[in-house]
Design an enzyme around this catalytic site. Structure first.
Site, short mmCIF file in Angstrom:
data_model
loop_
_atom_site.label_atom_id
_atom_site.label_comp_id
_atom_site.label_asym_id
_atom_site.label_seq_id
_atom_site.Cartn_x
_atom_site.Cartn_y
_atom_site.Cartn_z
N ASP A 27 0.71 -1.17 -0.03
CA ASP A 27 -0.04 0.03 0.00
C ASP A 27 0.88 1.22 0.10
O ASP A 27 1.93 1.52 0.78
CB ASP A 27 -0.72 0.11 1.19
N GLU A 70 -0.72 -1.32 -6.10
CA GLU A 70 -1.98 -0.54 -6.72
C GLU A 70 -1.83 -0.04 -8.14
O GLU A 70 -0.56 0.13 -8.44
CB GLU A 70 -2.21 0.68 -5.82
N CYS A 102 -12.85 -10.15 6.76
CA CYS A 102 -14.45 -10.86 6.37
C CYS A 102 -14.62 -9.98 4.90
O CYS A 102 -15.89 -10.59 4.60
CB CYS A 102 -15.21 -10.72 7.39
N ASP A 139 -3.16 0.93 6.94
CA ASP A 139 -2.33 0.70 5.91
C ASP A 139 -1.98 -0.79 5.57
O ASP A 139 -1.96 -1.39 4.36
CB ASP A 139 -0.78 1.42 5.97
ZN LIG Z 1 -14.58 -7.74 9.02
#
Ligand SMILES: [Zn+2]
Length: 376
Positions: free
Chosen positions: A190, A272, A329, A355
């Site tokens: 990042d 990125e 998640c 980050d």
């Molecule tokens: Zn989560």
């Protein structure tokens, strides 16, 4: 590219100085011809200017290199105008660039081919053409690794340049890339302002030193610009170049650490997509835009280059929402990032440095992107 520092004697340095000055004056002359005749192709420019340059004491090769340098500069200018890099038609900057011939600094770099520059690598000397005749046995310094690269892979042209009173040759080296190994996962990177680069492993490469230098220089610029004297301008230019060199050094060190870590763990590197970075930086203060977009592009370029040399897979991913998405998640929500440095998932409770969380999302996208592009 390998950059070596020359150690000329005072007489040799004077001859090199006269050569750069002479070549760049000649380049100005060719640029004026290009401007008045609107001829910019190398072949056509040569027809108009070659004899004049020879008459000014430039050798055949030097004359051709000067003409090519001007033709290349014309091509670059045209491309920049077309891309809108100098502003829209009619803007002051663009009008200034279009209304006069291209000018070369007295010490602008001059390309040399093998006929006007030869390398004695074991002896660490070069023999080089100058306007005062050929200089033999000009000493240079280089590391053991640089000497090896020069001996094995140096090919084509080298640039002679003078910076802050020091002389350098930048030699083109054609080092073959190692074949890309199948990656065992990806190391996500990042890019940011407070932390220049953060990996998914939690390694944060701080921009503290660099930001401090930039801040100091910005203050100094403000004071000097108010003065606007010649010496103030010269000092500004020197500072700007020192800052660019410092940024490049910092980026080299960071790129090397990241590539070494990926190599050690057998992973590829996920970065990125630069377009995304430019848009993200644009949301911040305007004066930062060019600086950081440029610096990020350079760091990305260094990483990609070093990775290619080491046979490490590099993939560029869409960075949209990497800072808001939970790397545990997948839940994406602006509220997941209550503070600049903090990520805290409102759905599963996962918490991490913002980050690092973003870098892990980039790594996951790298894995997905690699699977798609290598499905066959
Ligand atoms: Zn989560």
């Amino acid at each position: 590219m390998v950059q070596v520092k020359l150690l000329p004697t005072p007489e040799q340095a004077a001859a090199l100085e006269a050569t750069l000055r002479g070549c760049n004056q000649a380049a100005d002359l060719v640029a004026r011809t290009a401007f008045t005749t609107q001829i910019t192709r190398e072949y056509d420019l040569r027809k108009h200017t070659y004899t004049v340059l020879k008459a000014r004491g430039l050798g055949a090769q030097a004359a051709q290199h000067v003409i090519k340098k001007v033709a290349d500069a014309c091509t670059t200018l045209k491309a920049n105008l077309r891309a809108g890099n100098l502003g829209p038609p009619g803007s002051p900057r663009r009008t200034r660039a279009e209304s006069k011939p291209i000018a070369f600094r007295p010490h602008a770099a001059q390309p040399y081919d093998d006929r006007c520059l030869s390398w004695q690598i074991e002896a660490r000397t070069v023999s080089i053409w100058t306007v005062r005749g050929r200089l033999r046995g000009v000493a240079f310094t280089a590391s053991a690794a640089q000497l090896k690269t020069l001996a094995l892979y140096r090919k084509g042209e080298s640039d002679l340049l003078c910076r802050d009173g020091m002389w350098f040759l930048i030699a083109t080296c054609d080092v073959p890339d190692r074949p890309v190994a199948v990656p065992d996962g990806f190391l996500g990177v990042d890019l940011g302002i407070a932390n220049i680069a953060t990996t998914g492993d939690g390694a944060r490469h701080s921009g503290k030193g660099l930001n401090a230098v930039r801040h100091r220089n910005r203050e100094l610029r403000r004071r000097l610009q108010a003065k606007a004297t010649t010496s103030a301008k010269r000092l500004l230019k020197k500072r700007r170049r020192a800052e660019a060199r410092f940024a490049a050094d910092t980026n080299h060190v960071i790129a090397k650490r990241i590539v070494t870590e990926a190599e050690r763990t057998g992973r590829g590197i996920a970065l990125e997509d630069l377009q995304g970075i430019r848009e993200r930086v644009r949301l911040r203060k305007p004066q930062r835009v060019t600086l950081h977009a440029w610096s990020f592009a350079q760091l990305g370029g260094f990483i990609a280059y070093k990775a290619r040399r080491a046979g490490i897979a590099v993939i560029h991913v869409d960075p949209a929402y990497t800072s808001r998405q939970c790397s545990a998640c997948g839940h994406t929500d602006r509220a997941n990032r209550p503070e600049q440095a903090v990520f805290s998932c409102t759905s599963c409770g996962f918490a991490e440095h913002a980050d690092v969380n973003a870098a892990r999302n980039i790594a996951a996208r790298g894995v997905a992107g690699w699977a798609v592009s290598h499905a066959a």
